[in-house]
Design a protein around this motif. Structure first.
Motif, mmCIF file in Angstrom:
data_model
loop_
_atom_site.group_PDB
_atom_site.id
_atom_site.type_symbol
_atom_site.label_atom_id
_atom_site.label_comp_id
_atom_site.label_asym_id
_atom_site.label_seq_id
_atom_site.Cartn_x
_atom_site.Cartn_y
_atom_site.Cartn_z
ATOM 1 N N LYS A 121 7.213 46.467 -11.999
ATOM 2 C CA LYS A 121 5.836 46.440 -12.517
ATOM 3 C C LYS A 121 4.814 46.996 -11.535
ATOM 4 O O LYS A 121 3.697 47.327 -11.930
ATOM 5 N N GLU A 122 5.182 47.085 -10.247
ATOM 6 C CA GLU A 122 4.231 47.505 -9.214
ATOM 7 C C GLU A 122 4.828 48.664 -8.410
ATOM 8 O O GLU A 122 5.524 48.454 -7.420
ATOM 9 N N PRO A 123 4.577 49.904 -8.811
ATOM 10 C CA PRO A 123 5.180 51.061 -8.124
ATOM 11 C C PRO A 123 4.817 51.119 -6.646
ATOM 12 O O PRO A 123 3.744 50.679 -6.222
ATOM 13 N N ILE A 124 5.735 51.680 -5.869
ATOM 14 C CA ILE A 124 5.570 51.864 -4.431
ATOM 15 C C ILE A 124 5.256 53.330 -4.184
ATOM 16 O O ILE A 124 5.978 54.218 -4.658
ATOM 17 N N THR A 125 4.183 53.606 -3.453
ATOM 18 C CA THR A 125 3.793 54.984 -3.159
ATOM 19 C C THR A 125 4.356 55.398 -1.810
ATOM 20 O O THR A 125 4.099 54.747 -0.788
ATOM 21 N N ALA B 132 4.849 60.509 -3.872
ATOM 22 C CA ALA B 132 5.743 60.100 -4.959
ATOM 23 C C ALA B 132 5.671 58.591 -5.154
ATOM 24 O O ALA B 132 5.462 57.839 -4.207
ATOM 25 N N GLN B 133 5.827 58.178 -6.399
ATOM 26 C CA GLN B 133 5.841 56.753 -6.709
ATOM 27 C C GLN B 133 7.225 56.341 -7.177
ATOM 28 O O GLN B 133 7.884 57.057 -7.924
ATOM 29 N N ARG B 134 7.664 55.193 -6.730
ATOM 30 C CA ARG B 134 8.976 54.687 -7.057
ATOM 31 C C ARG B 134 8.886 53.214 -7.432
ATOM 32 O O ARG B 134 8.028 52.479 -6.926
#
Length: 401
Positions: A354-358, A363-365
């Motif tokens: 639910k909370e993407p990592i930048t 890029a977001q993962r």
């Protein structure tokens, strides 16, 4: 007075660096004459077979092997003697005859021992609570048995691979809108863990006081996990296909003896331990892990907060009469801290996606994509202000086949 300079001219071979003479991890490397037992010195490998004449007859036989298997079986007295003699050799001012340093960047490492039984524990309270909240949002975050015993499961030793081995995206069942579906996982994750390599005589019911007789050393572990497969198979039993496809192990095993200055008590569980889990000396370890995702540092878990020590895990693992044998491997479970920046899995960092990592490149993962690379490193305090290193465990994800 300045100590004499070692013959090893490698800036990374110093007491204020992780792989100086205070660390001396053991591994196996490829040489022109085949696989050889070696010691890591800074950013080089030192094969020991060419130096066999520098050791006693017993140790010469152990260092001439093509794996760590004979050394693991030899026991604590041989481990200590070998470590002491290697330290003498690498800190001498003149190189021993036939010594050859191999740059790690140009050297291929191998899985250093034959993995026997593999047990994976679940010993971070913060990780267990986070996973409970994500997988069981309407239930208790922590089940009532958790503070009384080191929860764990038997893994698949045949899929333990050495650091650097590619990780193929696994297939399996997962929940679909209209029932189970089959295919490659879409939620591939990591678990940053610390592993313990067993040796010494075959034994049952190992008390916490005997841990050092049966644990040769420490290595980093990445317990790759397919979270969608795991969630579907999670009830009513434990991990199976979501975990059994790959477990990466660091190529160099840092001797347990090197962590004497890093030992700390485990946290108080808030109630008395059962007798077999009581320790007469602390076996928690003050290790700091660092996890990078495609070159971006995304988390720094702290191992000192783990609820159970390696000695307690080994005692629990054998208390029912099960054996511990040379080559057995057990892992701590995901190392996670109280803060988000200390979470040891991407399931937790992204809070179930639910909370993407930048990442640093923008890029977001949430979970791993094909081509992603994860590297886990770690250090611990050593004697006299030095630093103890645990060699990296790295892996790159490749597409399902």
């Amino acid at each position: 007075m300045t100590a004499p300079r070692s013959w090893i001219e490698d800036p990374a071979f110093a007491a204020d660096r992780p792989f100086g003479p205070q660390t001396l991890p053991c591994g196996v490397v490829e040489t022109a004459s085949g696989q050889a037992v070696a010691v890591r010195v800074g950013d080089h490998a030192l094969p020991l077979r060419p130096l066999a004449d520098e050791f006693t007859l017993e140790l010469a036989e152990l260092v001439s092997a093509d794996s760590l298997d004979p050394l693991l079986a030899a026991g604590r007295t041989a481990w200590s003697a070998l470590r002491a003699r290697v330290r003498e050799l690498v800190t001498a001012t003149a190189a021993p005859d036939s010594a050859e340093l191999l740059p790690l960047a140009d050297t291929r490492t191998r899985l250093p021992f034959t993995v026997g039984d593999y047990v994976d524990f679940y010993s971070s309270r913060h990780h267990a609570e986070n996973v409970g909240r994500i997988f069981r949002p309407n239930g208790e975050a922590l089940l009532p048995n958790w503070t009384h015993l080191p929860v764990g499961y038997h893994g698949r030793s045949g899929t333990v691979v050495v650091s650097g081995t590619e990780v193929v995206r696994p297939h399996g069942q997962r929940a679909g809108e209209h029932g189970p579906v089959f295919g490659p996982t879409t939620r591939l994750d990591i678990e940053a863990e610390v592993g313990f390599v067993c040796g010494g005589p075959v034994a049952r019911r190992v008390p916490t006081s005997a841990a050092a007789e049966h644990i040769f050393g420490v290595a980093l572990v990445n317990d790759w996990s397919a979270r969608d497969i795991q969630a579907w198979e999670y009830a009513p039993l434990g991990p199976h296909l979501g975990k059994s496809f790959a477990t990466s192990l660091g190529a160099w095993i840092t001797p347990l003896e090197a962590f004497a200055a890093a030992r700390v008590p485990v946290p108080d569980p808030g109630h008395p331990r059962l007798d077999y889990l009581v320790e007469d000396q602390p076996w928690g370890l003050d290790i700091t892990l660092t996890v990078t995702w495609n070159g971006t540092v995304v988390t720094r878990p702290e191992f000192a907060g783990m609820a159970y020590s390696c000695a307690q895990q080994l005692a629990h693992m054998t208390v029912n009469g099960a054996t511990v044998r040379p080559g057995d491997l057990f892992a701590s479970g995901t190392v996670s801290g109280q803060e988000k920046r200390q979470r040891g899995s991407f399931l937790e960092l992204s809070w179930g996606g639910k909370e993407p990592i930048t990442l640093d490149d923008g890029a977001q993962r949430t979970f791993l994509e094909d081509g992603d690379t994860v590297v886990i490193t770690a250090t611990a305090p050593g004697p006299d202000g030095s630093v103890i290193g645990l060699s990296e465990v790295a892996g790159t994800v490749v597409a399902a086949v």
